[in-house]
Each structure stands twice: as C-alpha cells, then as structure tokens.
Design a protein around this motif. Structure first.
Motif, short mmCIF file in Angstrom:
data_model
loop_
_atom_site.label_atom_id
_atom_site.label_comp_id
_atom_site.label_asym_id
_atom_site.label_seq_id
_atom_site.Cartn_x
_atom_site.Cartn_y
_atom_site.Cartn_z
N LYS A 271 -19.99 -2.45 0.85
CA LYS A 271 -18.90 -3.21 1.46
C LYS A 271 -17.63 -3.15 0.62
CE LYS A 271 -17.70 -7.84 3.15
NZ LYS A 271 -18.18 -9.23 3.35
N MET A 272 -17.76 -3.38 -0.69
CA MET A 272 -16.58 -3.39 -1.55
C MET A 272 -16.01 -1.98 -1.73
SD MET A 272 -16.11 -6.49 -1.95
CE MET A 272 -14.72 -6.38 -3.09
N ASP A 273 -16.89 -0.98 -1.72
CA ASP A 273 -16.42 0.41 -1.82
C ASP A 273 -15.60 0.79 -0.59
OD1 ASP A 273 -17.68 1.18 -4.33
OD2 ASP A 273 -19.57 1.01 -3.26
N LEU A 274 -16.09 0.39 0.60
CA LEU A 274 -15.36 0.68 1.83
C LEU A 274 -14.02 -0.05 1.85
CD1 LEU A 274 -18.29 0.51 4.40
CD2 LEU A 274 -16.88 2.52 3.91
N LYS A 275 -14.02 -1.28 1.38
CA LYS A 275 -12.78 -2.05 1.35
C LYS A 275 -11.76 -1.39 0.43
CE LYS A 275 -10.97 -6.69 0.43
NZ LYS A 275 -11.31 -8.08 -0.01
N ALA A 276 -12.22 -0.91 -0.71
CA ALA A 276 -11.32 -0.24 -1.66
C ALA A 276 -10.75 1.04 -1.05
CB ALA A 276 -12.06 0.07 -2.95
N PHE A 277 -11.59 1.79 -0.35
CA PHE A 277 -11.12 3.02 0.30
C PHE A 277 -10.12 2.70 1.40
CE2 PHE A 277 -11.58 6.15 3.76
CZ PHE A 277 -11.19 7.29 3.09
N GLY A 278 -10.45 1.73 2.23
CA GLY A 278 -9.59 1.38 3.35
C GLY A 278 -8.21 0.90 2.92
N SER A 279 -8.14 0.22 1.77
CA SER A 279 -6.86 -0.29 1.30
C SER A 279 -5.89 0.83 0.94
CB SER A 279 -7.07 -1.20 0.08
OG SER A 279 -7.51 -0.43 -1.04
N ARG A 280 -6.42 2.02 0.71
CA ARG A 280 -5.57 3.14 0.29
C ARG A 280 -5.05 3.99 1.46
NH1 ARG A 280 -8.71 1.72 -3.83
NH2 ARG A 280 -7.98 2.10 -5.95
N LEU A 281 -5.61 3.78 2.66
CA LEU A 281 -5.24 4.66 3.76
C LEU A 281 -3.78 4.51 4.16
CD1 LEU A 281 -8.43 4.50 6.03
CD2 LEU A 281 -7.77 6.24 4.36
N ARG A 282 -3.31 3.24 4.25
CA ARG A 282 -1.92 3.05 4.68
C ARG A 282 -0.94 3.52 3.61
NH1 ARG A 282 1.59 -1.68 5.16
NH2 ARG A 282 -0.13 -3.05 4.62
N TRP A 283 -1.37 3.55 2.34
CA TRP A 283 -0.46 4.00 1.29
C TRP A 283 -0.07 5.45 1.49
CZ3 TRP A 283 2.32 0.94 -1.52
CH2 TRP A 283 1.87 -0.35 -1.79
N GLN A 284 -0.96 6.23 2.07
CA GLN A 284 -0.62 7.64 2.33
C GLN A 284 0.59 7.72 3.24
OE1 GLN A 284 -1.33 9.67 5.37
NE2 GLN A 284 -1.92 11.67 4.58
N GLY A 285 0.55 6.98 4.35
CA GLY A 285 1.68 6.96 5.27
C GLY A 285 2.92 6.33 4.65
N HIS A 286 2.73 5.32 3.81
CA HIS A 286 3.86 4.65 3.17
C HIS A 286 4.68 5.63 2.33
CE1 HIS A 286 6.17 1.91 0.61
NE2 HIS A 286 5.63 2.51 -0.43
N PHE A 287 4.00 6.43 1.52
CA PHE A 287 4.74 7.34 0.64
C PHE A 287 5.36 8.49 1.43
CE2 PHE A 287 2.12 5.34 -2.70
CZ PHE A 287 3.16 4.98 -3.56
N ILE A 288 4.70 8.95 2.49
CA ILE A 288 5.29 10.00 3.32
C ILE A 288 6.54 9.46 4.02
CG2 ILE A 288 4.93 11.46 5.34
CD1 ILE A 288 2.02 11.71 4.53
#
Length: 498
Positions: A271-288
C-alpha cells in the motif's frame, strides 16, 4: 502538381515521441477518417547532429518503430509505414507533390528549440497549402501556459479519460507508397553525426510497446514491493523502481495507461509503495508543463537572477566528472553505470548534478547535454527543469547539496554498487571503500590493492561548505527574489501560494 485535400491524397500520421498504437488519438482519428493512411517516423539530420542525442536513443526508437510496424502487419491494417532520414518539411513537401496530403495527424511534441522551429515552419507550410494539421495535446500539456489555475484538474481529468482505441475505418484502402529520393529510406538504425556519443556496453532496455507492457505488468505484479524503501539505492532501485521512464519518454506508453494501471492495482502488502509511486506521476507532467511554459530554460536558468552567478570550475574537473574519474567512488560508479546502461535512479542523478555544480563549481549548462546523451529516458521537459532544480538556481526550491560520501554510506552501505562499477576498488576494505583517501598510504601500498584509482579532485567537505555559503548568499539577492515571485505565479497553483 498540387492535390486538393478535400477529394484525394493520403492521410499522414507523423509519429515523434509517441511510438505506440494504443491510446494514440491522432492514429485513431486518421484510421477512422482516412482512406489511404501512411504511418511515418523520421530521423531528422538536425536531431542526429544535436548534442543531446545519442545512439542509444536512436536504437531505442528503431526498436520501438520496428515493433510497431510488426504489430500493424499482424493486425492486417490496410496502411503503409515508412521510416526516413531527411528533414521533416522536405518529406512532407515531397509527399504532397507526388501523392497529395489530405491531412496531417500528430501529437504536439515537447521537444527542443530546433524541433519547435521545425514545427513552426511546417505550420506555415500546411496553412499555405490548405492542409489540415490535427495536432493533439499530450496529457494536458499546454504550450505557453501562463498560470496553473486549473492545470491540476485538467491533468487528472485527462488521466481518468477513456483510453483511445485505434481501429481501421470502413473507407480505408491499401495504396502504393511513393518511391523515396535516394538516401531517405532507412534500412538500419541511423547514428549520430557528432563526436560525443557516450558509447556504453549495455545492456540497455529495449524499445517497443510489448517491452513497455512487460515492465508495467511486472512492476505492479510484485516489483513495486520495496519501492518506497529502495528508490534511493542505486543497486536495488534497478529492480524495485518501475523502469517505465524510457517508455514514457519515447511514447511506447502513455501516462494515462500508467495512471489507470496504478489506480487499478491491488498488490498485497504494498500500500505505501503504491502511494509513493502514485505521488510521483503528476510530477512528470508538472515539469514538462514548466518547460512548455518557459522553453527558454533549455539555454538559461528559469530564474534570471542567476545569470551572473559566479562559477570557477576547470576543464579538467569537468572531464573527470564526465568520465567517472573524480576519485569519489559513488560519483564515479554512478557516472560509469549511466554511461554503460542508460539508467540511474533519481537520487543518484541528483547527486551527479549537485556534485558538478556545487563541489566542482560548474554551471548546469556544462553537464546538461552529457547526461541527456547518457539517459536512455531523456525527456527534455523533465531534464532541463530538474537539472536547474538540483543545481540550486531556481530560487524557489530548497538548496540541496548532496555529500557523496554520506550518500555512499547510506545508499550503498555494503559497497556492492561501487565494487561493480569501480573495479579498481573491488578489494578495498569496506572501512575505506566510501572514502579511499582516508586509508593510510603505507597500508594501501602494502595491501597489494589496485593503486590506479585516482585521488579525489576536490575536498568534499570544503567544496560543499563553500558552495553552500555562496548559494544561500546569492538566493537572498533582490534579483533572485523578484524572479522567484514571478516563477511561483506562473508555475504553482494559486492554492499552493496561500
């Protein structure tokens, strides 16, 4: 002879950084509306000559395109495919002359200055020739966006939208592909035309949708376990991280596919691993999006207040950093690893940039092209933004100066990663491995160890201390503060500023 797009001619789907057939809106639209459809990928001379391009990128693209064409044939779609080596505008002009172009379909590309200039030229040409160019935005990225008021909502709505399915329409028919001018048709992977390719023995991840789906599947079937704990470790992260970044960078997967797979994932005890991964997905779009809003940051710092920041790095220290011969074991191991495999976890990438800009006192521009060539997953929108963030020249982010010895002891405590990539230290006792210069000279001489490993080219402690003092002092200047206020207004959602 010019053909009217209204009654005859071909529909061209131009694949750039979107080498897939699933969740590909321009492809789906062309297949449903078109009659004669050409799927086109182009290796442009300007790209092969650009100093951010490397042969590993070109090979990955070739593998992805070859896999795409193979799948199209297996599906028996009545379309033609072509991979060419020529300027894109010349290709389109030739196609329009010999076959007539009815419509052009593609995604907007978050590319470099030379690709944007190319797109501007093509925009002028299609308008003059009355050819519709259906350009689709990728994952809610807007060119020239001036604020982030609704951006996060747009991103989430896009990610939750239905996946696009490409299927041939009833009017689709086979046709003869034109005979290309001499030298245009690619029969093997092209190579860069500059002299700065990093080489590398590999193995590199292979391109293609099938490979992308395999990494996606194995990650959510089990590799995600341990993600949160091991993401910062250079050795363990090679397995526990998703390794999806090359497939996102070159479009073998859409972010929407990854996001929806993540949302549907049900991995026991993760659960915590998935949460950590999911929190990074929008950052990809943010920097682009940050890059698309201010594309000048390909060449200059987003915070103009740092234009006069003083640097005193030497050509010798820059060369040592690029070659992995700084005498700092973890720095050298990381550089040699990324040169040879194209992959390095995020924290170690950040450490390499920090060491270059802080300890060696070089501007971020001195190393940005070298690591672009090394990273198999080079994504312009992320690369330039992150480089400046780690270099401490944004004026809005916390200044992080990574101590490579401390990172080594914490992230590679047993020295397995260092011993793999710095074989000169393979037999070094663990108490000296992270800082070999602390081993007494006579002990090292009589130990029978390999003595070819270089002494450190800089003192980690004193160089880090000097960089910290200089960066914090400069961050307080009026020019940097004024720019920081401007940056926050453009790149941060208003609610985040309250």
């Amino acid at each position: 002879m010019q053909y009217s797009h209204s009654n005859r001619g071909i529909d061209v789907v131009w694949f750039k950084r979107d080498l897939r057939i699933r969740d590909h809106t321009p492809l789906a639209n062309a297949l449903s509306r078109g009659r004669q459809v050409l799927l086109l990928h182009i290796y442009e001379p300007t790209d092969l000559a650009h100093l951010t391009t490397s042969n590993r990128h070109l090979t990955f693209r070739w593998q992805a395109w070859t896999a795409l064409c193979k799948e199209v044939r297996a599906l028996n779609w009545p379309v033609q495919t072509a991979v060419l080596h020529a300027p894109a505008l010349d290709v389109l002009k030739y196609l329009h002359e010999v076959s007539g172009i009815r419509a052009l379909y593609s995604y907007q590309e978050t590319g470099l200055a030379h690709t944007f200039i190319r797109d501007q030229a093509i925009t002028r040409w299609v308008r003059i020739n009355e050819i519709p160019w259906h350009e689709q935005r990728q994952q809610a990225i807007y060119r020239g966006l001036k604020h982030r008021k609704k951006w996060a909502n747009d991103w989430h709505n896009t990610m939750r939208g239905g996946l696009t399915r490409a299927s041939p329409g009833p009017n689709l028919e086979r046709f003869e592909v034109p005979e290309w001018p001499p030298g245009w048709a690619c029969v093997e992977t092209p190579h860069v035309t500059h002299c700065n390719d990093p080489g590398g023995c590999g193995p590199f991840q292979k391109g293609g949708e099938r490979e992308a789906r395999r990494y996606l599947q194995t990650f959510f079937e089990g590799r995600v376990k341990g993600y949160r704990r091991q993401i910062g470790r250079p050795l363990e992260s090679r397995k526990s991280c998703s390794r999806l970044s090359p497939y996102l960078a070159w479009g073998c997967l859409s972010m929407r596919q990854v996001y929806q797979t993540f949302q549907n994932a049900d991995v026991p005890r993760a659960k915590m691993d998935l949460k950590a991964f999911g929190s990074r997905l929008r950052w990809q779009g943010h920097f682009i999006q940050k890059f698309e809003s201010e594309c000048r940051i390909e060449f200059e710092s987003v915070n103009r207040g740092y234009a006069d920041f003083p640097y005193h790095g030497t050509p010798e220290s820059l060369a040592a950093w690029k070659e992995g011969k700084t005498g700092i074991p973890l720095v050298d191991a990381c550089m040699r690893c990324v040169i040879n495999t194209g992959y390095l976890n995020f924290r170690m990438r950040a450490m390499l940039v920090s060491f270059l800009t802080h300890h060696l006192d070089h501007p971020w521009q001195a190393g940005v092209e070298h690591l672009a060539r090394c990273f198999l997953d080079f994504e312009p929108g992320i690369h330039f933004s992150q480089f400046q963030m780690q270099a401490g020249v944004t004026g809005i982010n916390t200044i992080r100066i990574y101590n490579p010895v401390k990172q080594s002891m914490e992230r590679d405590s047993e020295g397995l990663f260092i011993r793999e990539w710095v074989p000169e230290l393979a037999k070094m006792p663990i108490e000296y491995l992270h800082s070999p210069w602390t081993q007494p000279p006579m002990e090292r001489l009589w130990s029978g160890l390999d003595l070819t490993y270089a002494d450190p080219i800089v003192s980690v402690e004193s160089a880090g201390r000097a960089a910290r003092e200089k960066l914090w002092k400069f961050k307080k200047t009026n020019a940097v503060r004024e720019e920081a206020t401007r940056i926050l207004r453009i790149h941060v959602a208003p609610s985040s500023l309250d």
